[in-house]
Design a protein around this motif. Sequence first.
Motif, PDB file in Angstrom:
ATOM      1  N   ASP A   1       0.808  -1.216   0.000  1.00 17.27           N
ATOM      2  CA  ASP A   1       0.000   0.000   0.000  1.00 17.27           C
ATOM      3  C   ASP A   1       0.842   1.268   0.000  1.00 17.27           C
ATOM      4  O   ASP A   1       0.321   2.359   0.208  1.00 17.27           O
ATOM      5  N   GLY A   2       2.127   1.130  -0.228  1.00 16.04           N
ATOM      6  CA  GLY A   2       2.970   2.318  -0.175  1.00 16.04           C
ATOM      7  C   GLY A   2       2.942   3.167  -1.428  1.00 16.04           C
ATOM      8  O   GLY A   2       3.455   4.275  -1.429  1.00 16.04           O
TER       9      GLY A   2
ATOM     10  N   THR B   1      -8.542   7.102   0.781  1.00 22.36           N
ATOM     11  CA  THR B   1      -7.650   7.364   1.904  1.00 22.36           C
ATOM     12  C   THR B   1      -6.823   8.612   1.582  1.00 22.36           C
ATOM     13  O   THR B   1      -6.698   8.999   0.411  1.00 22.36           O
TER      14      THR B   1
ATOM     15  N   ASN C   1      -3.655   8.957   1.438  1.00 26.75           N
ATOM     16  CA  ASN C   1      -2.563   8.614   0.523  1.00 26.75           C
ATOM     17  C   ASN C   1      -3.067   8.391  -0.907  1.00 26.75           C
ATOM     18  O   ASN C   1      -2.365   8.712  -1.867  1.00 26.75           O
TER      19      ASN C   1
ATOM     20  N   PRO D   1       3.336   9.254  -0.515  1.00 23.83           N
ATOM     21  CA  PRO D   1       2.485   8.885   0.620  1.00 23.83           C
ATOM     22  C   PRO D   1       3.093   9.317   1.943  1.00 23.83           C
ATOM     23  O   PRO D   1       4.291   9.548   2.061  1.00 23.83           O
ATOM     24  N   LYS D   2       2.234   9.428   2.953  1.00 20.87           N
ATOM     25  CA  LYS D   2       2.647   9.794   4.307  1.00 20.87           C
ATOM     26  C   LYS D   2       2.268   8.684   5.279  1.00 20.87           C
ATOM     27  O   LYS D   2       1.305   7.941   5.062  1.00 20.87           O
ATOM     28  N   SER D   3       3.034   8.596   6.352  1.00 20.87           N
ATOM     29  CA  SER D   3       2.768   7.592   7.376  1.00 20.87           C
ATOM     30  C   SER D   3       1.406   7.846   8.014  1.00 20.87           C
ATOM     31  O   SER D   3       1.069   8.978   8.374  1.00 20.87           O
ATOM     32  N   GLY D   4       0.599   6.791   8.153  1.00 23.41           N
ATOM     33  CA  GLY D   4      -0.731   6.915   8.738  1.00 23.41           C
ATOM     34  C   GLY D   4      -1.782   7.374   7.760  1.00 23.41           C
ATOM     35  O   GLY D   4      -2.927   7.623   8.168  1.00 23.41           O
ATOM     36  N   GLY D   5      -1.419   7.496   6.491  1.00 20.04           N
ATOM     37  CA  GLY D   5      -2.376   8.000   5.508  1.00 20.04           C
ATOM     38  C   GLY D   5      -3.140   6.940   4.760  1.00 20.04           C
ATOM     39  O   GLY D   5      -3.777   7.247   3.748  1.00 20.04           O
ATOM     40  N   ASP D   6      -3.081   5.691   5.218  1.00 23.04           N
ATOM     41  CA  ASP D   6      -3.776   4.607   4.519  1.00 23.04           C
ATOM     42  C   ASP D   6      -5.049   4.174   5.235  1.00 23.04           C
ATOM     43  O   ASP D   6      -5.552   3.067   5.025  1.00 23.04           O
TER      44      ASP D   6
END
Length: 424
Positions: free
Chosen positions: A80-81, A371, A373, A383-388
Amino acid sequence: MGLIKMFRRGDRVGVEERARVLMDTGGEAAISDVLNGEMLSDAVTMKEAMSLPGVWCAINFLSSAMAGFPIDVFEVVEGDGGDKKIQGGVADVLGAAINDTTTSYSWRETFFAQVFGPGRAYSYLERNRLGEVINIFPMEYERVTVRKEGHKVWYDHAEAGGRIKTYPAKDVIDLAFLLKPNFVQCYNPIQTCAAAIKQGLNANRYALTVFGKNGIPPYLLKGPFQAGKEMIRAAADLMKITRRSAEEGKPILPIPGGHDLVRLGDDPEKMQLTPVQIFAVGQVARIYQMPPVFLQELSKGNYNNMEHQDLHLVKHTLRRWVKKFEQELTLKIFGRNSSRYVKLNLDGIMRGDLKTRIEAIARAVQTGLLTPNEGRQLDNRPPKSGGDVLLVQGAMVPIEMAGKAFSKNMPSLDEAEPKEPKPE
């Protein structure tokens, strides 16, 4: 032999001769000959087509638009990155300079000018020992011959010295306006639509003959002439006086007694020359599937429909060429089933509608459709951390829950009212 009959004898009177006769006679030709293509030969060369402002504008606009899009190279990453953007190597070749002497913009502008002109463009891919593309070299359309042997396609390129060099299809970027069913030949938009282009060229040439002599339309001089020499001398004297009056800006033209001037042919307004030229611009717009506003034809344009034409250009014209170019580059540079792909960034041309795009992405994220991201990926952002995680706003609740929420978070009325102290 009548003049109109002479114009229709295309097999005996050349184009240059007919143009000379038009200039000498002041443009005495029927508008039907203009619209029926009698003033030009059957074929239209690229030089003639490019002399029509509508064709020139269409090819320049589309080729410069396709050259202005940034090119990025991505690699598919599992999970998902999001896909990884590649830096350096072939990404720099496509985005900055295709070789030591040619920038990416210049290459793509000339490349697509060939696609929208003759109908096809070629470029050779030079690879290193590892098979990586290190240079791209343009190939002139007139020097390339495409042939098919079995299921394989080969490109024979005639070099300047006369030597023929053959390249396999995997090393040649080949983009056609529209391929024929044999996937070897292609349709030439200029030759396929030659009749429509000739119509515009003929209208321009007719206008030149009408207005080309200091703006003076052709006239017939009537008078008591007794001999041919006398008539020729009177006409020559009147032409000198007319030219002198036009140069000096004098509004009065003296005519000898007993003489009269009668205009030949129709005036441009009656023969609708301007509408014919506007219609020719519309024909070119149809050939290239472009809204007329981008060919500077604004006779029926206003703020509202021009905005929709802008969206039409991106959705139905440029998107088609962007997709074809992306897939051709991806296939020829990386091959089939590769995890890497080429993508053109359309943000530049959509920048005028950035507010609408951002609002649409934000609404999709706030309603749990995307989401954060995924929304960032639509805007070509990392993408950013926690954005999924799907999000939804919690400010609104079902109406039957309103009382429960109030009683849970707020004190009761009894608790809210101040109590009087009990008497001792």
